[in-house]
Design an enzyme around this catalytic site. Structure first.
Site, mmCIF file in Angstrom:
data_model
loop_
_atom_site.group_PDB
_atom_site.id
_atom_site.type_symbol
_atom_site.label_atom_id
_atom_site.label_comp_id
_atom_site.label_asym_id
_atom_site.label_seq_id
_atom_site.Cartn_x
_atom_site.Cartn_y
_atom_site.Cartn_z
ATOM 1 N N HIS A 40 -4.033 -40.965 13.606
ATOM 2 C CA HIS A 40 -2.726 -40.322 13.482
ATOM 3 C C HIS A 40 -2.027 -40.257 14.837
ATOM 4 C CE1 HIS A 40 -4.493 -38.804 9.618
ATOM 5 N NE2 HIS A 40 -3.267 -39.064 9.217
ATOM 6 N N ASN A 41 -1.552 -41.406 15.290
ATOM 7 C CA ASN A 41 -0.834 -41.505 16.554
ATOM 8 C C ASN A 41 0.485 -42.229 16.327
ATOM 9 O OD1 ASN A 41 -1.615 -44.259 16.310
ATOM 10 N ND2 ASN A 41 -3.562 -43.782 17.321
#
Length: 879
Positions: free
Chosen positions: A602-603
Site C-alpha cells: 500500500h504505497n
C-alpha cells in the site's frame, strides 16, 4: 313541419305515437324517404318528396309500414349526420328486437347474440336498396344506409356492423372494391361479413369467377334481385352461417384474455407438436419470450437430462390415444436450469374428428403438504370487501394504512400450519401500525399481500424470500464448502470483518509517519518537462500491459506524480477544475508524499497502478458513454487518493489494537474514512495545491460526494453488496435487452438509459474503482507475481506484529513460515475476483483482462499442485 334557419325541413308524423320504429337522416343535396321521416335541404323539394311518399311500398312491406305509421310518433327521432353523406337508420320494434336476440353455446360458454346490425352502402336509392332495407326490417335487424365511402367508414367505425352490403353493379357510381378494401383495412372488420351485390347476367352470358371479389375482401356475392324475400333469405342465411361463426370467434378474445392473465403456465401445440401459443406465465416460468417459441417444434427446445428414459414414450402413448396425461416432468429453462413441473396435457379434437391441438398446463412441482394446506386455506378466505364488522370475518384492516392486511383475522382463520403462519405474521401487526415505513417494511408488506392470492409454489418461494430478508446481513456471503479451506476463511475473515476481537489489557496505539521525503528526483514543471526515460515509459500508459514497476524504478518510487500528470492531462482534469497545471502538480506531490514508501504493497506505486486501471476502464466505450465528465474527474481523483496514508495494516488490526483512527471512526470503515478525510484536509489546507479552489460550490459538493462514495466502496466488508447491486441493476437489464429478439436498441441507447439514472452511474463508479483496486490477478503474469509477493509480505508483517503485541491474529494463515502464497492467491481469486470481474467484463468488455486472469489462475493452480510455497515455478534442475 319544422323549418330550421338553414332551410332544412323535417317531416314527422303524429307526436302521439310512442314506438321507436324508424329514423331516417339524409344530408344536404339528397332527398330520400324511408317510411315516415323525410329530410331534405330545401323547401322547394317538398312537392317531389310528397310525390315520392305517394308511392306504394312493396306488397310485403305494406302492412308493416302501416303499423309503423300508426304506432310511430313521440319516440321516433331524427339524427343529424356526422358527415356530409346520406345515412338512414331504422330501429326495429321491441318485439322484433326480442325475436332477433339468440342464445349461442360456445363450448361451456353461453353467449347472448343481440340483434344483427347491417350497413347498406349504395350509390343511390333504388329497388335493390329498398329490398334490403325492408328485408332487415322483417328480420328484426338494425340497419344503416350510407351513400359515400366517407359516411360508410364513419358509420362502421361507430357501430361495427356484422353484415355489410355493397352495391357492385355499376362502377361508374363508385368503386365498390375500393370501399371494401378500405373497410377491411380496419381491425374491426375481422369478424364482419361483406356481401357484394352484382348485376344479373343474361341466359347467354357466362358467369364470372368470384375470385376477384374474394381478393378485394368480399365474403359472398348476391345476384341482383329486389325481391324482399330474396334479400331476406340471403341475410338470414348469412346470420345463421358466417355471422354466428364469427360471433363465436369473437368470444375467443375473452378466453385468450383469461389465458394471458392466468397464473398457470399454458402451452398449446399442433398435432405435430409445433408451438402455437404460450401465455405470459409460461414465458416467466421458462425464461423465453413468445417470439422465441411460436412456430417452433418442441423437439427444437433443449431437454432436461433429469427425466426418466421412458417418460416421453409414456406421454405420447396417452395423448396419441386422445387420453389426458398428467405427472411430474423436468423442463429446462432458457438459462439452462432444470425445474420440476407438474404437467397436464389434454388432447383437443378438431377438424375431421382428429386430434388437432394439445393443451399443456404447467406449474412448479410442490412437495410441502403443510404449505399446500396453508395456502389453500388462505386462498379460500380472500378479501371480501364487504361491510362486515366482525373481526373474524373481515380481511380489511380499517385503519389509516390503505389496503393493509388485518393480521389477527388472517392468523385466526387459518390454523392448518400454525408455526408457519406465526413465523410469517408475528411481527406484521406492529409493522402495519407504524406511521412511517422503512423500504424493507414496504417490501415485506408487498410480499405478504402477494402471497394471499398466489399459487402454492409462488407462495412457498416468497416464504423463503421473507426468511432471507429477516437477516440483517443481506449481502454477507455464505462460504459453503469453501469455509473448510483455512486460506479462504482467514482471507475473507481478515478482509471483511470490521468487528473487534480485542484481548483485555492489550492496547496498541498506531502512530503514522509523516513528512516523507524519500526522493530527490526533480519534479517537472509541465507535462512536457519530463525526463526522456520516464517519457518513453509513459508513451505506453494507455495499454493494459503497462509496467508500473518500471515507472516506479525510474522515478525513484514517485510514479504517482508522473503518471498522474499524464493521465490527468489526457482527461482534461485541469480544464474541468479550472486550475493550473502547476496547482495540479503540487497537489499530486502532496498526495504522493503522504503514501508510505515503507509499505511493501500500500504505497504510491499501488495508487499509481489503481489510477492507471481506472483510466483504462474510463476509455472503454460503454463506460465512457455511461458517465459524465464530472464522473471521470471524480474517478481519477478517487483512485489517486484512495489509500493515502495507509499504515500497511488492515481495518481489523486497527480495531483490535484500539488505534487512534479506529476510535475516531468508531471501528467502521476506518481506513477508507481516513483516506478521504485526510485527502480533502491536505487539498484545502493551502491554495498552492488546492485543485478545487476555482470551481463552483455546488459542483464541488457533487464532486466531493462522488469521490467519497468511490473511496468508501473500496472497503471490503461491503464487497458483495456492491457487486450484487451492480449485477442486478446494470448487468441483468442490459443482458435482457441484448438477448431479447424484439430488441432494436443499440449500445448507445443502453448507455443513454444508464445516464438517466444517477444511481446506476454511482454503481458503475463503485464497481470501476473496486476492480481497479484489486486488478492485480488480471495483470500480465510477471506483474501479478510481483503484486502477490508484495501483499503477502505486508500480511506477514501484520501477523508478526500481532504476535509481538499479543493481539488476536486476524489472518493466521499468513504466517511467513507456513503460508502457501499460491493457495492464498487461488482463494482470493475464487472468492473475490472471478465473479466481480465477470460482471465488470459483461459491462465494459475486457477480453484482455479475462485472458490474463485465466492464465494467472492456471499458474497458481500449477504451483499449488506442486506443493510449492514460492511464487515462481521451480526450474527443472531444482525440481
Amino acid at each position: 313541419i319544422h323549418v330550421s334557419h338553414s332551410g332544412v325541413i323535417y317531416c314527422r308524423d303524429s307526436e302521439e305515437s310512442s314506438s321507436p320504429h324508424q329514423t331516417t337522416t339524409i344530408s344536404q343535396g339528397t332527398t330520400t324517404v324511408h317510411g315516415l321521416f323525410v329530410k331534405t335541404d330545401a323547401a322547394d323539394s317538398i312537392p317531389s318528396v310528397l310525390a315520392y311518399q305517394s308511392r306504394q311500398p312493396p306488397p310485403s312491406a305494406g302492412p308493416r309500414r302501416k303499423e309503423r305509421r300508426e304506432s310511430g310518433g313521440a319516440s321516433a327521432r331524427s339524427r343529424t349526420p356526422h358527415c356530409c353523406s346520406v345515412e338512414a337508420e331504422t330501429q326495429t320494434s321491441s318485439s322484433s328486437a326480442k325475436a332477433s336476440t339468440a342464445e349461442v353455446q360456445v363450448g361451456p360458454m353461453r353467449l347472448t347474440q343481440y340483434p344483427i346490425q347491417v350497413l347498406l352502402i349504395f350509390a343511390k336509392e333504388d329497388n335493390q336498396s329498398d329490398g334490403f332495407w325492408w328485408a332487415c326490417d322483417r328480420a328484426g335487424y338494425r340497419c344503416n344506409v350510407a351513400w359515400t365511402l366517407e359516411s360508410a367508414l364513419e358509420c362502421f367505425l361507430d357501430k361495427h356492423q356484422e353484415i355489410i352490403v355493397i352495391d357492385h353493379r355499376n362502377s361508374k357510381d363508385f368503386d365498390a372494391e375500393d370501399i371494401c378494401r378500405s373497410i377491411r383495412a380496419t381491425e374491426l372488420s375481422e369478424h364482419t361479413v361483406i356481401l357484394a351485390v352484382v348485376p344479373r347476367i343474361s341466359a347467354d352470358e357466362e358467369e364470372t369467377s368470384v375470385l376477384p371479389l374474394l381478393d378485394a375482401g368480399f365474403d359472398r356475392q348476391f345476384m341482383e334481385n329486389s325481391s324482399i324475400t330474396a334479400c331476406y333469405n340471403e341475410l338470414v342465411q348469412i346470420e345463421h352461417g358466417e355471422v354466428r361463426s364469427q360471433f363465436k370467434l369473437r368470444a375467443c378474445d375473452a378466453v385468450f384474455t383469461a389465458l394471458d392473465h392466468c397464473q398457470e403456465a399454458v402451452e398449446i401445440t399442433s398435432e405435430d407438436h409445433v408451438i402455437q401459443y404460450v401465455n405470459p406465465a409460461f414465458e416467466r416460468m421458462m425464461g423465453y419470450c413468445k417470439g422465441e417459441l411460436i412456430g417452433k417444434e418442441l423437439t427444437e427446445l433443449p431437454k432436461s437430462d433429469k427425466n426418466s428414459a421412458d417418460i416421453l414414450d409414456n406421454i405420447n402413448t396417452f395423448i396419441k390415444k386422445g387420453k389426458e396425461w398428467q405427472g411430474v416432468y423436468y423442463a429446462r429453462r432458457k438459462s439452462g436450469d432444470s425445474i420440476q413441473q407438474h404437467v397436464k396435457i389434454t388432447p383437443v379434437v378438431g377438424q375431421g374428428g382428429k386430434i388437432r391441438h394439445f393443451v399443456s398446463l404447467k406449474r412448479l412441482h410442490c412437495t410441502n403438504e403443510n404449505n399446500k394446506q396453508l395456502y389453500k386455506s388462505l386462498r379460500d378466505h380472500k378479501y371480501t370487501g364487504d361491510n362486515s364488522q366482525s373481526e373474524s370475518g373481515s380481511y380489511k384492516c380499517k385503519n389509516r394504512r390503505k389496503d393493509s392486511v388485518d393480521v389477527k383475522s388472517v392468523t385466526s382463520q387459518s390454523s392448518d400450519a400454525p408455526s408457519l403462519q406465526t413465523r410469517r405474521y408475528s411481527s406484521m401487526a406492529r409493522i402495519h401500525s407504524m406511521t412511517i415505513e422503512a423500504p424493507i417494511t414496504k417490501v415485506i408488506n408487498i410480499i405478504n399481500a402477494a402471497q394471499e392470492n398466489s399459487p402454492i409454489t409462488v407462495a412457498e418461494a416468497l416464504d423463503r424470500v421473507l426468511d432471507i430478508l429477516r437477516t440483517t446481513e443481506l449481502y454477507s456471503p455464505q462460504l459453503g464448502t469453501k469455509d473448510e479451506d483455512p486460506h479462504t476463511s482467514d482471507l475473507v475473515g481478515g478482509l471483511m470483518n470490521d468487528g473487534l476481537r480485542r484481548l483485555s489489557g492489550n492496547e496498541y496505539v498506531f502512530s503514522k509517519s509523516t513528512n516523507l521525503n524519500h526522493t530527490h528526483l526533480p519534479v517537472p514543471n509541465t507535462i512536457t518537462d519530463v525526463p526522456p526515460c520516464i517519457a518513453q515509459l509513459l508513451d505506453n500508459e494507455e495499454s493494459w500491459d503497462f509496467n508500473i514497476f518500471e515507472l516506479e524504478a525510474v522515478t525513484n518510487k514517485r510514479p504517482l506524480v508522473y503518471l498522474g500528470l499524464k493521465v490527468f492531462a489526457r482527461f482534461g482534469v485541469s480544464e474541468f477544475l479550472n486550475c493550473s497545471e502547476a496547482t495540479l502538480r503540487a497537489w499530486l506531490q502532496v498526495i504522493e508524499a503522504n503514501y508510505h514508501s515503507s509499505n511493501s504493497y500500500h504505497n504510491s506505486t499501488h495508487a499509481a497502478d489503481v489510477l492507471h486501471a481506472t483510466a483504462f476502464f474510463l476509455g472503454k466505450e460503454r463506460v465512457k458513454g455511461s458517465l459524465d465528465h464530472l464522473d471521470e474527474v471524480a474517478a481519477l481523483i478517487a483512485a489517486t487518493i484512495h489509500d493515502v496514508d495507509h499504515p500497511g495494516r488492515t481495518n481489523s488490526f486497527l480495531c483490535n489494537a484500539g488505534s487512534e483512527l479506529a476510535v475516531l471512526y468508531n471501528d467502521t470503515a476506518v481506513l477508507e474514512s481516513h483516506h478521504t478525510a485526510l485527502a480533502f484536509q491536505l487539498t484545502t489546507k493551502d491554495n498552492k495545491y488546492n485543485i478545487f479552489k476555482n470551481i463552483d460550490r455546488n459542483r464541488y459538493r457533487t464532486l466531493r460526494q462522488a469521490i467519497i462514495d468511490m473511496v468508501l466502496a473500496t472497503e471490503m466488508t461491503k464487497h458483495f453488496e456492491h457487486v450484487n447491486k451492480f449485477v442486478n441493476s446494470i448487468n441483468k437489464p442490459i443482458a435482457s435487452e441484448e438477448t431479447s429478439p424484439c430488441n432494436k436498441g443499440s449500445d448507445t441507447e443502453c448507455t443513454a438509459n444508464i445516464k438517466n439514472f444517477p444511481d446506476n452511474q454511482t454503481l458503475i463508479k463503485r464497481m470501476m474503482i473496486k476492480c481497479a483496486d484489486v486488478a492485480n490477478p488480471c495483470r500480465p503474469l510477471e506483474l501479478c507475481i510481483e503484486w502477490a509477493g508484495r501483499i503477502s509480505e505486508e500480511y506477514f508483517a501484520q501477523t508478526d506484529e500481532e504476535k509481538r503485541q499479543g493481539l488476536p491474529v486476524v489472518m493466521p494463515v499468513f504466517d511467513r513460515n507456513t503460508c502457501s502464497i499460491p493457495k492464498s492467491q487461488i482463494s482470493f481469486i475464487d472468492y473475490f475476483i472471478t465473479d466481480m470481474f465477470d460482471a465488470w467484463d459483461a459491462f465494459a468488455h475486457l477480453p484482455v483482462l479475462m485472458q490474463h486472469l485465466a492464465n494467472n489462475y492456471k499458474h497458481w493452480k500449477t504451483l499449488d499442485d506442486l506443493k510449492c510455497k514460492s511464487l515462481r515455478l521451480p526450474s527443472e534442475n531444482n525440481n
